[in-house]
Design an enzyme around this catalytic site. Structure first.
Site, PDB file in Angstrom:
ATOM      1  CB  CYS A 357      -0.882   0.057   1.230  1.00  0.00           C
ATOM      2  SG  CYS A 357      -1.849  -1.404   1.554  1.00  0.00           S
TER       3      CYS A 357
HETATM    4  O1  KQY Z   1      -4.057   0.871   0.680  1.00  0.00           O
HETATM    5  C1  KQY Z   1      -4.261   1.008   1.834  1.00  0.00           C
HETATM    6  N1  KQY Z   1      -4.282  -0.014   2.621  1.00  0.00           N
HETATM    7  C2  KQY Z   1      -4.529   2.347   2.337  1.00  0.00           C
HETATM    8  C3  KQY Z   1      -5.096   2.392   3.669  1.00  0.00           C
HETATM    9  C4  KQY Z   1      -5.371   3.796   4.070  1.00  0.00           C
HETATM   10  C5  KQY Z   1      -5.542   3.881   5.507  1.00  0.00           C
HETATM   11  C6  KQY Z   1      -5.725   5.260   5.987  1.00  0.00           C
HETATM   12  N2  KQY Z   1      -5.861   5.253   7.388  1.00  0.00           N
END
Ligand code: KQY
Length: 366
Positions: A357
């Site tokens: 991510c």
């Molecule tokens: O891709 C992802 N797991 C993004 C998560 C965003 C979390 C923001 N608190």
């Protein structure tokens, strides 16, 4: 750089698989105190460890705010790590950065999806998100890459994986969620994916991992390891809320045919935990109306699937969990030609995601 009015497919571009050669990986330096505890200091240490691990395999560019530039520069002490000043709302470049596409001549362009912080005002994780929606465009400017913009079509890079041979895997939980593109049918969404990534077949898993605050991004649950083979987060514990999710995903995968007509081989990897943030960890996060609250009662969506494939390596999270060693062995067996490196993933997980991510690979021109 121009914003093109055609589509990548029409212009002969496609999204390569993550294991195709990269010119670099992008990251964003974390500092948002209503997402990262203690003003982001533990997360900065975790991100720096990830950046240095990737930099052993390929160059890394880290976007950083003006106010954090000096601190980040000092902490990202590796000759293969470049810093550029970019304003952002948070640090999830998988979702805010461009999805790079390439053509047969090796030209690289980028798709800039509309971004609404994982749901906008219907379950999104913070507001405003306008700086994050500009990240893809800014990265493409820096790289002098032409841009395709899907104005009004909301998508995040963590919500799909491709095999580079015409197949995409995603989840209904995310892409069919009313907080992304409620004006479009499943077929219309598939068409945007076909046109912008040059894929032919979409494999729809019903759900992602339990409690994933992105509404079930596939990159935290299931990924390609090579064409025709996927890795799926797995539990045999019937009492685990992930059990029905794993069963449902397996059923879809077992019955799927990819764009080349292949049946898929499914490798399983255990789910760590159950993991929870401690009361102390939660107390370190600033409370801001509209931002995601942290609660020790709420199970974290920890997953070993949330790793990045780099040139010659795999950079994967570990959680100081009894399953870490088994996960490492599975990853090394699944990627025999790559060197698997595990780095601490807990601080990134506390912010809502993991290594995949917070990274975005840029394909190398051939
Ligand atoms: O891709 C992802 N797991 C993004 C998560 C965003 C979390 C923001 N608190």
């Amino acid at each position: 750089m121009p914003t093109l009015t055609s589509t990548p497919r029409a212009d002969g571009f496609h999204m390569p698989a993550e294991w195709a050669a990269h010119s670099q990986t992008w990251m964003v330096w974390p500092e948002r105190p209503d997402n990262w505890r203690l003003g982001g200091k533990p997360a900065q240490q975790a991100f720096a460890t990830v950046a240095r691990a990737i930099a052993e395999f390929e160059p890394v560019t880290v976007c950083v705010s003006a106010s954090q530039y000096e601190n980040a520069r000092a902490r990202l002490d590796h000759p293969a790590i470049r810093l550029v000043e970019v304003s952002t709302d948070d640090a999830w470049v998988r979702d805010t950065g461009p999805t790079f596409v390439i053509d047969d001549a090796g030209e690289v362009r980028g798709v800039d999806w509309s971004f609404n912080a994982w749901g906008g005002f219907d379950g999104g994780l913070y507001a405003p998100w306008n700086r994050d929606d500009q990240v893809a465009s800014k990265i493409l400017e820096i790289e002098r890459c032409a841009r395709y913009r899907t104005e009004g079509f909301v998508l995040e890079g963590g919500s799909f994986h491709v095999d580079g041979e015409g197949t995409l895997i995603t989840t209904e939980e995310c892409l069919l969620n009313r907080n992304r593109n409620p004006h479009l049918s499943r077929e219309e969404i598939e068409n945007v994916l076909r046109e912008h990534l040059a894929i032919d077949t979409v494999i729809w898993l019903p759900d992602g991992l339990y409690n994933d605050e992105t509404n079930g991004h596939v990159d935290n649950f299931c990924c390609y390891v090579r064409p025709g083979e996927v890795l799926l987060a797995w539990t045999d514990d019937r009492n685990d809320p992930n059990y029905p999710r794993c069963q449902a995903a397996m059923k879809v995968l077992a019955n799927a045919r990819d764009a080349k007509g292949r049946q898929l081989t499914v490798h399983k990897i255990p789910i760590p935990g159950p993991l929870h943030a401690s009361a102390e960890e939660c107390a370190g996060v600033d409370i801001v109306a509209g931002s995601q609250e942290r609660d020790p009662e709420v199970r974290l969506a920890g997953s070993y699937v949330n790793f990045l494939i780099v040139n010659g390596g795999i950079v994967a999270p570990r959680f100081d969990d009894p399953r870490d060693d088994e996960a490492l062995a599975i990853l090394q067996r699944t990627f025999p030609a790559h060197r698997v490196v595990m780095v601490p993933g807990r601080e990134i997980l506390l912010g809502g995601g993991n290594i995949h991510c917070i990274t975005q690979q840029q394909p190398a021109p051939r």
